[in-house]
Design a protein around this motif. Sequence first.
Motif, mmCIF file in Angstrom:
data_model
loop_
_atom_site.group_PDB
_atom_site.id
_atom_site.type_symbol
_atom_site.label_atom_id
_atom_site.label_comp_id
_atom_site.label_asym_id
_atom_site.label_seq_id
_atom_site.Cartn_x
_atom_site.Cartn_y
_atom_site.Cartn_z
ATOM 1 N N GLY A 216 0.830 -1.214 0.000
ATOM 2 C CA GLY A 216 0.000 0.000 0.000
ATOM 3 C C GLY A 216 0.854 1.249 0.000
ATOM 4 O O GLY A 216 1.732 1.414 -0.846
ATOM 5 N N CYS A 217 0.614 2.124 0.964
ATOM 6 C CA CYS A 217 1.428 3.337 1.087
ATOM 7 C C CYS A 217 2.718 3.001 1.815
ATOM 8 O O CYS A 217 2.696 2.476 2.930
ATOM 9 C CB CYS A 217 0.661 4.411 1.849
ATOM 10 S SG CYS A 217 1.703 5.838 2.224
ATOM 11 N N ARG A 218 3.828 3.324 1.205
ATOM 12 C CA ARG A 218 5.119 2.947 1.788
ATOM 13 C C ARG A 218 5.446 3.704 3.069
ATOM 14 O O ARG A 218 6.321 3.302 3.816
ATOM 15 C CB ARG A 218 6.225 3.184 0.760
ATOM 16 C CG ARG A 218 6.047 2.257 -0.393
ATOM 17 C CD ARG A 218 7.125 2.376 -1.418
ATOM 18 N NE ARG A 218 6.891 1.317 -2.388
ATOM 19 C CZ ARG A 218 7.769 0.928 -3.271
ATOM 20 N NH1 ARG A 218 8.937 1.508 -3.339
ATOM 21 N NH2 ARG A 218 7.471 -0.039 -4.102
ATOM 22 N N CYS B 35 3.626 6.500 9.675
ATOM 23 C CA CYS B 35 2.633 7.578 9.564
ATOM 24 C C CYS B 35 1.644 7.537 10.717
ATOM 25 O O CYS B 35 1.094 6.486 11.025
ATOM 26 C CB CYS B 35 1.891 7.452 8.233
ATOM 27 S SG CYS B 35 0.680 8.760 7.989
ATOM 28 N N TRP B 36 1.416 8.688 11.329
ATOM 29 C CA TRP B 36 0.506 8.789 12.467
ATOM 30 C C TRP B 36 -0.951 8.795 12.042
ATOM 31 O O TRP B 36 -1.845 8.742 12.861
ATOM 32 C CB TRP B 36 0.823 10.041 13.283
ATOM 33 C CG TRP B 36 0.748 11.289 12.468
ATOM 34 C CD1 TRP B 36 -0.323 12.123 12.348
ATOM 35 C CD2 TRP B 36 1.772 11.836 11.636
ATOM 36 N NE1 TRP B 36 -0.022 13.144 11.490
ATOM 37 C CE2 TRP B 36 1.262 13.004 11.041
ATOM 38 C CE3 TRP B 36 3.096 11.443 11.329
ATOM 39 C CZ2 TRP B 36 2.015 13.786 10.156
ATOM 40 C CZ3 TRP B 36 3.830 12.212 10.459
ATOM 41 C CH2 TRP B 36 3.288 13.367 9.878
ATOM 42 N N LYS B 37 -1.199 8.856 10.727
ATOM 43 C CA LYS B 37 -2.578 8.897 10.253
ATOM 44 C C LYS B 37 -2.995 7.597 9.579
ATOM 45 O O LYS B 37 -4.113 7.485 9.077
ATOM 46 C CB LYS B 37 -2.738 10.036 9.232
ATOM 47 C CG LYS B 37 -2.393 11.385 9.772
ATOM 48 C CD LYS B 37 -2.561 12.447 8.725
ATOM 49 C CE LYS B 37 -3.970 12.994 8.755
ATOM 50 N NZ LYS B 37 -4.158 14.057 7.754
ATOM 51 N N ALA B 38 -2.098 6.629 9.561
ATOM 52 C CA ALA B 38 -2.348 5.421 8.770
ATOM 53 C C ALA B 38 -3.597 4.686 9.238
ATOM 54 O O ALA B 38 -3.868 4.584 10.430
ATOM 55 C CB ALA B 38 -1.133 4.510 8.856
ATOM 56 N N GLN B 39 -4.353 4.201 8.248
ATOM 57 C CA GLN B 39 -5.514 3.360 8.528
ATOM 58 C C GLN B 39 -5.396 2.108 7.661
ATOM 59 O O GLN B 39 -4.462 1.977 6.891
ATOM 60 C CB GLN B 39 -6.791 4.123 8.193
ATOM 61 C CG GLN B 39 -6.919 5.390 9.036
ATOM 62 C CD GLN B 39 -8.216 6.119 8.793
ATOM 63 O OE1 GLN B 39 -9.233 5.514 8.461
ATOM 64 N NE2 GLN B 39 -8.186 7.431 8.949
ATOM 65 N N GLU B 40 -6.386 1.234 7.789
ATOM 66 C CA GLU B 40 -6.296 -0.042 7.086
ATOM 67 C C GLU B 40 -6.117 0.124 5.578
ATOM 68 O O GLU B 40 -5.335 -0.585 4.946
ATOM 69 C CB GLU B 40 -7.555 -0.851 7.368
ATOM 70 C CG GLU B 40 -7.222 -2.321 7.570
ATOM 71 C CD GLU B 40 -8.436 -3.072 8.073
ATOM 72 O OE1 GLU B 40 -8.834 -2.788 9.222
ATOM 73 O OE2 GLU B 40 -8.953 -3.905 7.305
ATOM 74 N N LYS B 41 -6.851 1.075 5.022
ATOM 75 C CA LYS B 41 -6.778 1.306 3.573
ATOM 76 C C LYS B 41 -5.336 1.555 3.125
ATOM 77 O O LYS B 41 -4.943 1.193 2.006
ATOM 78 C CB LYS B 41 -7.651 2.523 3.241
ATOM 79 C CG LYS B 41 -7.791 2.785 1.767
ATOM 80 C CD LYS B 41 -8.653 4.017 1.515
ATOM 81 C CE LYS B 41 -8.829 4.244 0.019
ATOM 82 N NZ LYS B 41 -9.539 5.500 -0.255
ATOM 83 N N CYS B 42 -4.564 2.182 3.983
ATOM 84 C CA CYS B 42 -3.184 2.531 3.630
ATOM 85 C C CYS B 42 -2.318 1.288 3.414
ATOM 86 O O CYS B 42 -1.324 1.334 2.694
ATOM 87 C CB CYS B 42 -2.560 3.406 4.712
ATOM 88 S SG CYS B 42 -3.556 4.862 5.093
ATOM 89 N N CYS C 78 -1.713 10.418 -1.060
ATOM 90 C CA CYS C 78 -2.117 10.095 0.313
ATOM 91 C C CYS C 78 -3.628 9.908 0.378
ATOM 92 O O CYS C 78 -4.374 10.697 -0.187
ATOM 93 C CB CYS C 78 -1.667 11.201 1.261
ATOM 94 S SG CYS C 78 -2.208 10.932 2.958
ATOM 95 N N HIS C 79 -4.055 8.846 1.090
ATOM 96 C CA HIS C 79 -5.497 8.609 1.252
ATOM 97 C C HIS C 79 -6.126 9.568 2.267
ATOM 98 O O HIS C 79 -7.301 9.878 2.186
ATOM 99 C CB HIS C 79 -5.741 7.175 1.750
ATOM 100 C CG HIS C 79 -5.366 6.124 0.760
ATOM 101 N ND1 HIS C 79 -5.838 6.112 -0.526
ATOM 102 C CD2 HIS C 79 -4.544 5.038 0.874
ATOM 103 C CE1 HIS C 79 -5.333 5.054 -1.170
ATOM 104 N NE2 HIS C 79 -4.540 4.393 -0.335
ATOM 105 N N PHE C 80 -5.358 9.983 3.246
ATOM 106 C CA PHE C 80 -5.897 10.846 4.310
ATOM 107 C C PHE C 80 -4.981 12.057 4.495
ATOM 108 O O PHE C 80 -4.291 12.183 5.502
ATOM 109 C CB PHE C 80 -6.024 10.048 5.619
ATOM 110 C CG PHE C 80 -6.800 8.764 5.440
ATOM 111 C CD1 PHE C 80 -8.186 8.793 5.328
ATOM 112 C CD2 PHE C 80 -6.125 7.548 5.353
ATOM 113 C CE1 PHE C 80 -8.894 7.610 5.135
ATOM 114 C CE2 PHE C 80 -6.831 6.368 5.158
ATOM 115 C CZ PHE C 80 -8.219 6.388 5.043
#
Length: 356
Positions: A303-305, A310-317, A338-340
């Motif tokens: 996903g997102c490397r 990242c302090w905002k990471a969620q499952e989608k990431c 970035c997703h968020f």
Amino acid sequence: MSNELTLPKPSGAAAGSGDPLLTIKGVQKHFPVMDGFLFKRQVGAVHAVDGVDLEVFPSESVGLVGESGCGKSTLGRLVTRLLEPTGGEIRYNGQDITHAGRKELAPIRSEIQMIFQDPYSSLNPRHTVGSIIGAPMEINGINPKGGIQRRVQELLETVGLNPEHYNRFPHEFSGGQRQRIGVARALSLSPKLIVADEPVSALDVSIQAQVVNLLQDLQRELGIAFLFIAHDLSVVRHFSQRVAVMYLGKIVEIADRRSLYESPRHPYTHALLSAVPEADPDDDRERIRLVGDVPSPLNPPSGCRFRTRCWKAQEKCATEEPPLIQLSGNSAGHLTACHFPEDGNAAVVPDQRAEV
Ligand SMILES: Nc1ncnc2c1ncn2[C@@H]1O[C@H](COP(=O)(O)OP(=O)(O)O)[C@@H](O)[C@H]1O
Ligand code: SF4
Ligand SMILES: [Mg+2]
């Protein structure tokens, strides 16, 4: 600075307009990792550069920023074709040079030059500065008007060194002066694009600004385009019209200088910015402390490397790679992956790492 140089002047068009000088699309460099004693076999690959799109226009300076190990030098070496990409496409002035051989590259080699980080190891200690600066002209069979020595002396003057010192050896110069010698060497073939790989990182802070100012003068007065690599955002702030932020082989955000510094949308950009010291003593920005190191490019996170830090990471990431796109509210050409994303005000950010 000497006006006698025969370098191209900017065409009058503003930087960023017209056709790009350099276009890279989906460029990859995967270094194979081999194992086995007698029968070598590939057991993996270092994903040093992993799908980068970037354009550099004539006379423009683009900053490329990211922590150590993000793939900046590898990208610089791909652009100058010191390395061959394992994927994607590189075009210079419209010509595809992705897999160009020595012969095809010969005329382009003189137009794209590189300045290296370490002014101590990049100059041969046994050669005089005259022969170091004159070597590219000799190798390329160029005989400038008035001879090579005269041209070397002009170049020494251009970079702020004493033209009488062409017979001296690198060890007789200070670090900042040696980097000026490296700049003179890069100028000797009248380049249109210079890839400067952390050209001031190894220098004393007091000297850094002088060398950056010199490069800025060259960019402005000689119309040379720059890909300026740095590991933090402070150095490129005053030098680059556009800035690309790189993380683990990918560009995560790119924008013109103002948009990037005033409204960073990617958490990584925000974190890098908060590490830049402000002159303002009343500066009450929220500081973000990046935890840990850049993960290994042998096995980048899914996903997102950036998600492991990242302090905002969620499952989608973890499952979906965020595309590099223009987010609503951003100016044209400001792209973020970035997703968020941050709200662009560089406001409140908790100082912690999320578990994904
Ligand atoms: N020739 C090589 N063989 C294998 N791995 C390499 C090679 N050159 C660079 N790397 C790896 O590629 C990654 C990116 O390196 P580099 O481009 O030097 O990053 P940066 O300049 O941003 O510090 C690092 O993990 C580095 O170890
Ligand atoms: S995509 Fe997710 S993990 Fe990546 S930077 Fe954005 S919020 Fe953080
Ligand atoms: Mg590097």
